[in-house]
Scaffold this motif. Structure first.
Motif, PDB file in Angstrom:
ATOM      1  N   VAL A 516       0.846  -1.195   0.000  1.00 35.96           N
ATOM      2  CA  VAL A 516       0.000   0.000   0.000  1.00 35.96           C
ATOM      3  C   VAL A 516       0.881   1.244   0.000  1.00 35.96           C
ATOM      4  N   ALA A 517       0.366   2.295  -0.642  1.00 36.01           N
ATOM      5  CA  ALA A 517       1.045   3.591  -0.655  1.00 36.01           C
ATOM      6  C   ALA A 517       0.121   4.627  -0.049  1.00 36.01           C
ATOM      7  N   GLY A 518       0.656   5.450   0.839  1.00 33.59           N
ATOM      8  CA  GLY A 518      -0.138   6.470   1.510  1.00 33.59           C
ATOM      9  C   GLY A 518       0.168   7.859   1.003  1.00 33.59           C
ATOM     10  N   VAL A 519      -0.663   8.817   1.415  1.00 32.16           N
ATOM     11  CA  VAL A 519      -0.519  10.189   0.914  1.00 32.16           C
ATOM     12  C   VAL A 519       0.720  10.882   1.468  1.00 32.16           C
ATOM     13  N   SER A 520       1.299  10.357   2.531  1.00 31.81           N
ATOM     14  CA  SER A 520       2.510  10.965   3.090  1.00 31.81           C
ATOM     15  C   SER A 520       3.764  10.357   2.488  1.00 31.81           C
ATOM     16  N   ALA A 521       3.667   9.905   1.240  1.00 32.89           N
ATOM     17  CA  ALA A 521       4.796   9.369   0.478  1.00 32.89           C
ATOM     18  C   ALA A 521       5.439   8.192   1.207  1.00 32.89           C
ATOM     19  N   HIS A 522       4.592   7.269   1.681  1.00 31.92           N
ATOM     20  CA  HIS A 522       5.116   6.070   2.326  1.00 31.92           C
ATOM     21  C   HIS A 522       4.519   4.831   1.672  1.00 31.92           C
ATOM     22  N   VAL A 523       5.298   3.756   1.668  1.00 36.11           N
ATOM     23  CA  VAL A 523       4.892   2.473   1.105  1.00 36.11           C
ATOM     24  C   VAL A 523       5.111   1.413   2.180  1.00 36.11           C
ATOM     25  N   ILE A 524       4.113   0.538   2.361  1.00 34.77           N
ATOM     26  CA  ILE A 524       4.232  -0.540   3.349  1.00 34.77           C
ATOM     27  C   ILE A 524       3.983  -1.871   2.648  1.00 34.77           C
ATOM     28  N   VAL A 525       4.874  -2.816   2.881  1.00 34.11           N
ATOM     29  CA  VAL A 525       4.760  -4.166   2.310  1.00 34.11           C
ATOM     30  C   VAL A 525       4.286  -5.108   3.415  1.00 34.11           C
ATOM     31  N   TYR A 526       3.235  -5.898   3.124  1.00 36.30           N
ATOM     32  CA  TYR A 526       2.654  -6.814   4.103  1.00 36.30           C
ATOM     33  C   TYR A 526       2.701  -8.245   3.596  1.00 36.30           C
ATOM     34  N   ARG A 527       2.926  -9.168   4.528  1.00 40.12           N
ATOM     35  CA  ARG A 527       2.769 -10.602   4.268  1.00 40.12           C
ATOM     36  C   ARG A 527       1.596 -11.127   5.089  1.00 40.12           C
ATOM     37  N   PHE A 528       0.961 -12.173   4.604  1.00 39.45           N
ATOM     38  CA  PHE A 528      -0.172 -12.771   5.306  1.00 39.45           C
ATOM     39  C   PHE A 528       0.308 -13.949   6.141  1.00 39.45           C
ATOM     40  N   SER A 529      -0.064 -13.955   7.419  1.00 37.44           N
ATOM     41  CA  SER A 529       0.324 -15.042   8.313  1.00 37.44           C
ATOM     42  C   SER A 529      -0.839 -15.381   9.238  1.00 37.44           C
TER      43      SER A 529
END
Length: 1145
Positions: A516-529
């Motif tokens: 996901v990318a947010g409006v504050s110029a950040h990207v977060i990568v998630y794994r499902f567990s």
């Protein structure tokens, strides 16, 4: 004789026209080489399917206590009907006027709606898609209140002038019987009593009508004698009236927060006056006035004290207190706070008969943004858990994605982790609104909708079988520090509000990887567990993306562009190679500009991560020499390669999320190779950074702090037409309304307004020669170049031929820009296993492949047979499981195969921009098909989707057209003018999916699903739920022997004798106009006017006749018993006095 099909003839014309533009290009396929296409226009038809979510701007509500169906009307003329979970229906009044009141014809499958434009409508609910049977438009008087007695066909309508008219709901004709206001009030009254605010008949005497006027006067009107029996006067204005079921008392709510209880036989003064929330003075004076009690309901129980439920009435000193519902039961008073203002409420009772003990069991409270049902049967009045998807707008929706035909195990996996997130403390009883039946549709493929929200949350919804149910909620803001107080604000410099809002997302259903990318110029990568873990420190990668400068407009003419770091793995890129190092600590002193500072502060404490999506890596763009990072405009993730790529107006960055390293950080202009025919000078940034909320031209100043909004999904309602004058008006309106929008949405509006204004400019054909182009020198294009840099707007991971000379496929990345350029980037991946985690990934830019008009929206690859080549993926495995289980999972679900095609032009690249679509053969990079989608408008959303076993491009244009194009020949298959762009919300949330499905956010609280599949349209009637189900009406309450004998109990009234044309005459023709409903005969299939309806009416008539005969038999028996008793008493008296003389008596 062969059947003639006009559609196939039209298909032939369109195919000829599209192929003629394609065959002009050398290298186009010959007749025998063309891919056999199976999709035809017969496969496509556009229609709405279902609407989910909470009714936007609700205004009224009604409930059918027998059918258990709830109806909600809105200020825009919409009707939403709810039954059991999954039973929903949406319909719309054509006028769009607000629905002021709704009345069910209880257990008859019909509904009467009264609108603010003084019209009433009869809806037939016995069909799956309700239709209007009759309408009546009042011309001279305004409707204020309606009342339809149970099992009556005569509807009372109160007006603003104080009069009451009567309508036959079967024929929708006016009766000549009218109750005039001057006859109802006392002759001595000098002022007009005001509008009618209440009408109801006495529960025990249908011949007595209670009429409430706004001024405070209540009149008990005798329908037979046509005069007022009693008048009840109070100094304060009336808002509502409620009867006791015995018909001897009624309660009025007033504007000063008081409740007055009246005895119908004592009109002089009220029996009781109470102020539920008023402070009682010690000296016995009148309590201080409170806010108006807007509504009161009085419900009795057989075994205990009655319930009195009211809204409003709080004291004026409770400033800022939320709206409350008050439940008074015996000596206890419960004040229930609501999250939003109360629009209306209804008390649900066991019986539909007003003259019986009501036995209330629940209260349905309609709020401005929610629907709450309170359980009256349990201590503490808990609420029921809603089965409807009414929480879509819990935080405003900022982005939306739709995935049809997902892997079957995804929905159970998401449900299992989401079920642990459910709140506790709900009522243990079943949901009371339980009417209707589910549809019998045959579509059973899994569908998932993902919504991103302004608070940084992401919701996964099960959208299978035309239903919607929340599966799982992910809160991305948890990885960041939150401001604890109003003064301590986070360093959110890009947006002033909603710093965690989701801008865009990329999801791989097969590997379950989420980015996901947010409006504050950040990207977060998630794994499902499926296992819970605690992360001591979240992995962070800070990326410094440089601005591009030119020699002409640079803010610092003497400065030099700082080289962008990259890893050794990117040695084949046009940049110089140097090892990537973590940026130094940011400087934010008052002496110099901000540098190397991210917009959000990462959480420093350990993060407990529950089963579900867990943070793998956080990427943040940082400030560069006083310039904040640009917002991310495109994003993609590939689980097979272990890479995440994102871009903005500065360039693109490729991150290896397995090694947690930055592989490539390149400006847009550097993607063009030195020998590239499209090579051009980099553009300069704007001199002063324009605040992202400003909707203005390039020479406008920055906006003020007022240009902010809390909701990124607020919408405008301006039309977008091709007419120049309307376009300009739309642009001006956009600028004027800019203060209502968040900065993210405002940027999109500004971009759109520039496109609209520039679309009418004459531009040279950029495709006359694909290997060269001349930039337009028109003022509009120059202003666009000044306003914004070329941004990266689209990505596609694929296995293809990076260069023309290649004969084997290899991992690649297609990059699309806002100027219409498509570039190929070659990826060199190390072998799997431990080597993948140790050796670097090589990246090389291979230059521009082709250019299209407008920004690139979507890209995809087809093989030589025209089959879609999806990006490769790694099968899902639990990252927290043991190594043995991971290996078992990998063996059980093999990864998608890597392609190894050889030969000339073994693939087709499908490219779609805001203006046109092209199909390019690979590896020769020869354009073989081209189709200009629109000249006067632009495409907002385009997706390559699977449909009826084949593939096509689905497009949604700003002028409202939805189109589909065949692949690979780009033959037009569907072109429907569906929905003109009137709202930025639609542009941001519209998305297509496989199997002919699409959706968009039609309001801040509702998702509208549509289909462009002929098969789905044909099966829609079966798939939709049924609102009406045959249910026996409960038996009327038994009046008992003595009430029947001595005339007690409910008094029936034959309204036909009073209101029919023979008795009351004809009504004035100019008063109201009858309009036949569009439902007509089609809408009545098997319903009210058909044979089934006639049989149903005959059965009801027989029931009523039998009921009346039964009552007559009871009365006859009672009279016989009475006569027998009298005879016995008379005989005894005769025997007693038979032999006595007169003087012995």
């Amino acid at each position: 004789m062969k059947k003639f099909n006009i559609r196939k003839v039209l298909d032939g014309f369109t195919a000829a026209s599209s192929s003629s533009s394609a065959t002009a290009q050398p290298g186009a396929p010959k007749e025998n080489d063309v891919v056999q296409e199976t999709l035809q226009s017969e496969h496509f038809q556009l229609c709405k399917t279902v609407r989910h979510g909470f009714s936007y701007q609700p205004s009224s509500m009604a409930f059918d206590p027998v059918q258990k169906i709830l109806a909600i009307g809105t200020q825009t003329g919409a009707l939403r009907l709810f039954g059991r979970a999954g039973v929903e229906c949406y319909c719309q009044h054509e006028s769009g006027a607000a629905v002021i009141q709704l009345q069910f014809l209880i257990n008859e499958g019909a509904l009467v709606s009264a609108l603010a434009d003084d019209s009433i409508h009869l809806w037939n609910l016995r069909q799956k898609i309700p239709a209007i049977l009759h309408s009546l438009k009042f011309n001279r008087e305004r409707i204020t209140y309606c009342h339809l007695p149970f099992q009556s066909k005569w509807l009372y309508i109160g007006t603003e002038r104080g009069n009451i008219h009567i309508v036959n709901v079967e024929s929708f004709t006016l009766s000549g019987y009218v109750i005039m206001w001057n006859k109802a009030i006392e002759l001595s009254t000098k002022t007009h009593p005001g509008p009618v605010v209440h009408i109801s008949d006495n529960p025990m005497d249908e011949g007595k009508l209670l009429i409430g006027f706004e001024c405070g006067v209540v009149v008990l009107w005798d329908l037979k004698s046509k005069k007022a029996d009693c008048r009840y006067n109070y100094d304060e204005a009336i808002h509502s009236v409620a009867w006791h079921h015995e018909g001897k008392q009624f309660v009025c709510s007033h504007s000063d927060g008081t409740l007055t209880t009246w005895n119908i036989r004592a009109p002089a003064k009220p029996v009781q006056i109470i102020t539920p929330h008023g402070k009682q003075p010690k000296d016995g004076k009148k309590p201080e006035p409170c806010k108006p009690i807007l509504k009161v309901e009085y419900k009795t129980t057989r075994a205990g004290d009655p319930f009195m439920v009211l809204s409003g009435g709080l004291s004026y000193d409770t400033v800022g207190r939320r709206a409350c519902l008050t439940v008074m039961h015996g000596k206890s008073t419960a004040v229930l706070e609501m999250d939003y203002p109360i629009v209306d409420f209804l008390t649900l009772c066991e019986t539909p008969y007003p003259n019986d003990f009501q036995e209330p069991y629940a209260v349905v409270v309609l709020l401005e943004k929610d629907l709450v049902v309170i359980d009256l049967g349990q201590i503490g009045y808990p609420i029921f858990e809603s089965p409807y998807p009414l929480s879509i707008h819990e935080s405003p929706v900022t982005c939306c994605e739709y995935f049809a035909d997902c892997p079957a195990e995804l929905i159970p996996a998401l449900y299992s982790v989401g079920s642990r997130q459910k709140r506790q403390g709900y009522s243990k009883r079943e949901w009371p609104i339980s009417g209707g039946n589910w549809g019998q549709g045959t579509q059973s493929y899994p569908e998932i909708i993902i919504t991103g929200h302004a608070d940084g949350s992401i919701k996964f919804w099960d959208a299978s079988a035309l239903m919607l149910q929340v599966l799982y909620k992910l809160k991305t803001a948890k990885v960041f520090e939150r401001a604890r107080g109003k003064e301590e604000k986070p360093n959110t410099d890009i947006v002033d509000e909603d710093p965690f809002a989701i801008q865009t997302l990329s999801w791989c259903p097969e590997s379950r990887m989420l980015c996901v990318a947010g409006v504050s110029a950040h990207v977060i990568v998630y794994r499902f567990s499926k296992q819970e873990i605690t992360t001591e420190a979240v992995q962070l990668l800070e990326v410094r993306m440089q601005c591009e400068f030119s020699d002409v407009d640079s803010p610092d003419p003497g400065g030099e562009q700082t080289p962008t770091p990259s890893t050794p793995g990117a040695s084949s890129s046009p940049q110089e190679s140097e090892p990537f190092a973590q940026p130094p600590a940011g400087s934010n002193s008052s002496d110099g500009p901000r540098d190397n500072i991210p917009c959000l502060q990462l959480r420093s404490s350990p993060l407990k991560q529950f089963p579900g999506y867990q943070v793998e890596l956080v990427i943040q763009l940082v400030w560069v020499s006083g310039e904040p990072p640009q917002q991310i405009t495109s994003l993609a993730i590939n689980s097979s390669y272990g890479l995440v790529v994102f871009g903005n107006s500065n360039g693109l960055a490729v991150v290896d999320y397995l090694q947690k390293t930055l592989l490539l950080n390149m400006g847009t202009s550097e993607l063009y190779s030195p020998s590239d025919p499209y090579q051009r000078q980099p553009l300069s940034p704007r001199r002063g950074r324009q605040p992202s909320g400003a909707l203005c031209d390039s020479n406008d100043g920055s906006n003020t702090s007022e240009d902010r909004c809390k909701s990124p999904t607020s919408g405008s309602t301006s039309p977008c037409n091709s007419d120049d004058e309307r376009k300009q008006r739309f642009i001006e309106k956009v600028k004027f309304k800019s203060r209502r929008f968040s900065k993210t949405v405002a940027n999109d509006f500004a971009k759109m307004s520039r496109k609209i204004s520039s679309s009418s400019e004459q531009k040279p054909d950029l495709d006359a020669k694909d290997n060269s182009f001349t930039r337009s020198r028109s003022s509009s294009v120059t202003s666009i170049d000044r306003e914004s840099r070329e941004a990266i707007c689209s990505f596609c991971f694929c296995e293809s031929f990076p260069r023309k000379s290649d004969s084997l496929v290899s991992p690649c990345l297609l990059v699309g820009t806002t100027q219409g350029f498509v570039m190929m980037v070659a990826l060199s991946l190390p072998p799997g296993g431990d080597q993948r985690l140790q050796q670097p990934v090589g990246i090389a830019s291979c230059g521009t492949m082709v250019r299209l008009k407008g920004g690139i929206l979507t890209m995809a690859l087809l093989d030589a047979a025209g089959t879609l080549l999806p990006p490769s993926y790694e099968p899902w495995y639990d990252p927290n499981a043991s190594d043995e289980e991971k290996e078992k999972s990998r063996k059980r679900r093999p990864a998608s195969p890597h392609l190894s095609q050889e030969g000339q032009d073994a693939q087709f690249a499908v490219l779609c921009s805001e203006k046109q679509a092209k199909v390019v053969a690979l590896p020769s990079q020869t354009r073989i098909y081209k189709h200009n989608i629109t000249e006067t408008s632009f495409v907002l959303r385009a997706d390559v989707v699977q449909m009826a076993g084949a593939n096509c491009i689905a497009c949604f244009c700003a002028n409202g057209h939805i189109m589909t194009l065949s692949l690979p020949s780009l033959r037009p298959l569907l072109d429907v003018n569906y929905l003109p762009l009137t709202d930025m919300r639609i542009a941001r949330t519209f998305c297509f999916s496989n199997l002919g499905q699409a959706l968009y956010l039609t309001s801040p609280t509702e998702i509208q699903r549509i289909t462009y599949s002929q098969e789905t349209c044909d099966n829609l009637q079966e798939m939709l739920s049924e609102l009406f189900t045959p249910v026996e009406t409960p038996e009327a309450p038994n009046r008992g022997f003595f009430k029947g004998l001595f005339g007690g109990g409910a008094q029936s009234l034959d309204r036909e004798d009073l209101f029919s044309e023979t008795a009351a005459g004809k009504a004035s023709r100019s008063l109201a106009q009858h309009i036949p409903g569009p439902g007509g005969m089609e809408g009545m299939k098997g319903a009210a006017s058909g044979v089934v309806g006639d049989l149903a009416r005959a059965r009801i008539a027989l029931d009523e006749r039998g009921q009346k005969l039964g009552e007559l038999e009871e009365r006859t028996a009672a009279m016989m018993a009475s006569a027998d008793s009298f005879s016995k008493h008379a005989h005894v008296m005769m025997l007693k006095y038979k032999d006595k003389k007169w003087y012995q008596l």
